[in-house]
Write a protein that holds these residues in place. Structure first.
Motif, PDB file in Angstrom:
ATOM      1  N   LYS A  76       2.251   1.840  -3.509  1.00 17.08           N
ATOM      2  CA  LYS A  76       1.229   2.410  -4.396  1.00 17.08           C
ATOM      3  C   LYS A  76       1.022   3.898  -4.112  1.00 17.08           C
ATOM      4  CE  LYS A  76      -1.307  -1.905  -5.197  1.00 17.08           C
ATOM      5  NZ  LYS A  76      -2.561  -2.668  -4.936  1.00 17.08           N
ATOM      6  N   ARG A  77       1.043   4.232  -2.812  1.00 20.16           N
ATOM      7  CA  ARG A  77       0.895   5.644  -2.455  1.00 20.16           C
ATOM      8  C   ARG A  77       2.062   6.467  -2.983  1.00 20.16           C
ATOM      9  NH1 ARG A  77       3.310   8.436   1.287  1.00 20.16           N
ATOM     10  NH2 ARG A  77       4.012   6.604   2.461  1.00 20.16           N
ATOM     11  N   MET A  87       0.835  -1.203   0.000  1.00 23.00           N
ATOM     12  CA  MET A  87       0.000   0.000   0.000  1.00 23.00           C
ATOM     13  C   MET A  87       0.872   1.256   0.000  1.00 23.00           C
ATOM     14  SD  MET A  87      -3.130  -0.991   2.591  1.00 23.00           S
ATOM     15  CE  MET A  87      -3.763   0.693   2.550  1.00 23.00           C
ATOM     16  N   LYS A  88       1.988   1.207   0.753  1.00 25.17           N
ATOM     17  CA  LYS A  88       2.902   2.344   0.806  1.00 25.17           C
ATOM     18  C   LYS A  88       3.517   2.588  -0.571  1.00 25.17           C
ATOM     19  CE  LYS A  88       5.278   3.480   4.366  1.00 25.17           C
ATOM     20  NZ  LYS A  88       6.209   3.659   5.495  1.00 25.17           N
ATOM     21  N   LYS A 144       1.754   6.937  -6.675  1.00 17.95           N
ATOM     22  CA  LYS A 144       0.677   7.889  -6.978  1.00 17.95           C
ATOM     23  C   LYS A 144       1.133   9.321  -6.730  1.00 17.95           C
ATOM     24  CE  LYS A 144      -4.190   8.903  -5.967  1.00 17.95           C
ATOM     25  NZ  LYS A 144      -5.382   8.500  -5.181  1.00 17.95           N
ATOM     26  N   GLU A 145       1.804   9.551  -5.594  1.00 15.51           N
ATOM     27  CA  GLU A 145       2.297  10.894  -5.273  1.00 15.51           C
ATOM     28  C   GLU A 145       3.346  11.338  -6.291  1.00 15.51           C
ATOM     29  OE1 GLU A 145       3.743  10.554  -1.313  1.00 15.51           O
ATOM     30  OE2 GLU A 145       1.744  10.596  -0.382  1.00 15.51           O
TER      31      GLU A 145
END
Length: 448
Positions: A115-116, A112-113, A119-120
């Protein structure tokens, strides 16, 4: 395209486990058992993300981070660390690492980290791209020309811009008052903050106060909510108030307080809020007459005109017309998907002898209309509207046709040279001139 990840870890088991998990997630994964191998790989390939252990024999994670920043500063860099070395990971973030993960880590949280982070990173790239696009567009929204009058204005802009003083920009409609305001903002310490132009004449008078200062609304259950006004929205930046003469008399005192005390109170509110906004104002009216007629506060007038810039009409800046014509042709070629190169001698003569009551805005509209009508690569009289052709020429400035043509020719050749990156052979081809003829023109027209 799948993101490329480089895993750098001296522990083979951890390295292979990470590689397997990330590959299953669809990432394109490469691995390196130490920092030296990692830097060699990074010289040959570009990665979207590097996942690197902080403590390794030989070259540690901090050194790999430095090498990554040198070779690929846009790469996301994530430090892996054990619980006891978290401070080192935090130190790495101060040196440019994007984030860190603590071993042993939960794979679901880890994914999840990632992917974040991706995305950022994507949003940052989009933001950079948009800023470049805006910058490109803003290059087409600048003060164009080399007349004595324009140079005086630019000198004033350079003196005024570094300060926080209010500025009053006066002049007829279409003279470029907003462009002057943008130039002041772009050269000021606030250039990276918002620039917000507001046409006060376009806002209903009973809404101006809430637009500028905000308002407090109360719901049926007694709770209140604050809707911020433009003074808060543009905090730290520049607020350009166009048509300042139209602001209602009962709001002028509140605007004066906002400028002098840097304080506002929202409609329906009681709290005094501090604001940090530079005010630039513009008007096409004579404010001294408005003061005499009792329609504008004298104290606000003097507060606004701490510095004043007066924009002359285009008929007083005719030396700028050739440069403006070429500038608008270049802009509208892209927008209209045209390949117009310039105007002919007859059009140039008409442009230089016309009064241009609508100023620069009228000139741009004339160019755009002519380009739409133009079927060749040069605008001729047949592309101009009949009311313009029939208008009586007023040539009180003694403009000589030869000088007009030379100015237009100079601006056109300069524009083509810029397009060809100053490759004279390519430029001569675009201009349909021989190379010796182009060199002769450059010398005759004194093009640097």
């Amino acid at each position: 395209m799948n993101e490329k990840i480089l895993i750098v870890d001296d522990e083979e088991t951890a390295r292979e486990a990470l590689s397997e998990v990330l590959t299953e997630e669809g990432y394109e994964v490469s691995t390196a058992q130490d920092g030296y191998k990692a830097t060699d790989i990074m010289k040959l390939e570009n990665f979207d993300l590097v996942l690197c252990d902080i403590i390794m024999p030989g070259m540690g994670g901090m050194e790999v981070l430095k090498q990554s920043q040198k070779q690929s500063p846009g790469t996301i860099f994530v430090i892996m660390t054990a619980f006891g070395t978290i401070q080192s990971a935090v130190d790495a973030m101060t040196q440019g690492a994007s984030d860190y993960v603590v071993k042993p880590f939960n794979f679901d949280e880890f994914l999840m980290k990632l992917k974040r982070l991706f995305k950022e990173h994507k949003m940052r790239r989009i933001n950079i791209s948009l800023k470049k696009e805006i910058s490109q567009k803003r290059r087409h929204e600048r003060l164009i020309g080399q007349s004595v009058e324009l140079n005086k204005i630019l000198n004033l802009v350079n003196k005024i811009a570094p300060t926080s003083s209010t500025v009053l920009i006066t002049g007829a409609s279409g003279t470029g008052k907003e462009l002057v305001a943008r130039a002041i903002h772009d050269k000021s310490p606030r250039k990276d903050e918002p620039f917000l132009p507001i046409n006060l004449a376009a806002i209903p008078s009973d809404l101006i106060e809430s637009e500028l200062f905000g308002y407090v609304s109360k719901s049926s259950d007694g709770t209140t909510a604050l809707s911020e006004g433009l003074f808060k929205v543009v905090s730290g930046g520049t607020l350009f108030l166009d048509e300042i003469s139209t602001i209602p008399m009962d709001l002028q005192g509140k605007l004066l307080r906002a400028i002098e005390q840097k304080e506002i109170i929202a409609i329906g509110g009681r709290a005094v809020e501090r604001v940090d906004v530079r005010i630039l104002a513009a008007t096409n009216k004579e404010l001294t007459e408005e003061v005499v007629q009792g329609r504008f506060r004298e104290d606000l007038y003097f507060r606004l005109k701490v510095c004043e810039i007066s924009m002359p009409p285009l008929r007083k800046m005719k030396d700028d017309i050739p440069a403006l014509v070429q500038h608008f042709i270049t802009r509208h070629n892209t927008e209209l998907n045209k390949n117009v190169r310039g105007i002919d001698d007859n059009v140039a003569k008409r442009f230089m002898s016309y009064q241009w009551k609508g100023n620069v805005r009228e000139l741009e509209n004339m160019i755009e209309r002519a380009m739409i009508m133009c079927e060749e690569d040069i605008i001729t009289e047949k592309d101009l509207p009949m009311d313009f052709i029939n208008a009586r020429a007023v040539d009180g400035d003694g403009v000589i046709l030869k000088k007009v043509v030379e100015q237009c020719e100079r601006e056109h050749i300069k524009s083509v040279l810029e397009t060809a990156n100053y490759d004279k052979k390519k430029a001569s081809s675009l201009l349909d001139l021989s190379l010796p003829s182009l060199y002769r023109k450059i010398k005759e027209l004194k093009i640097e």
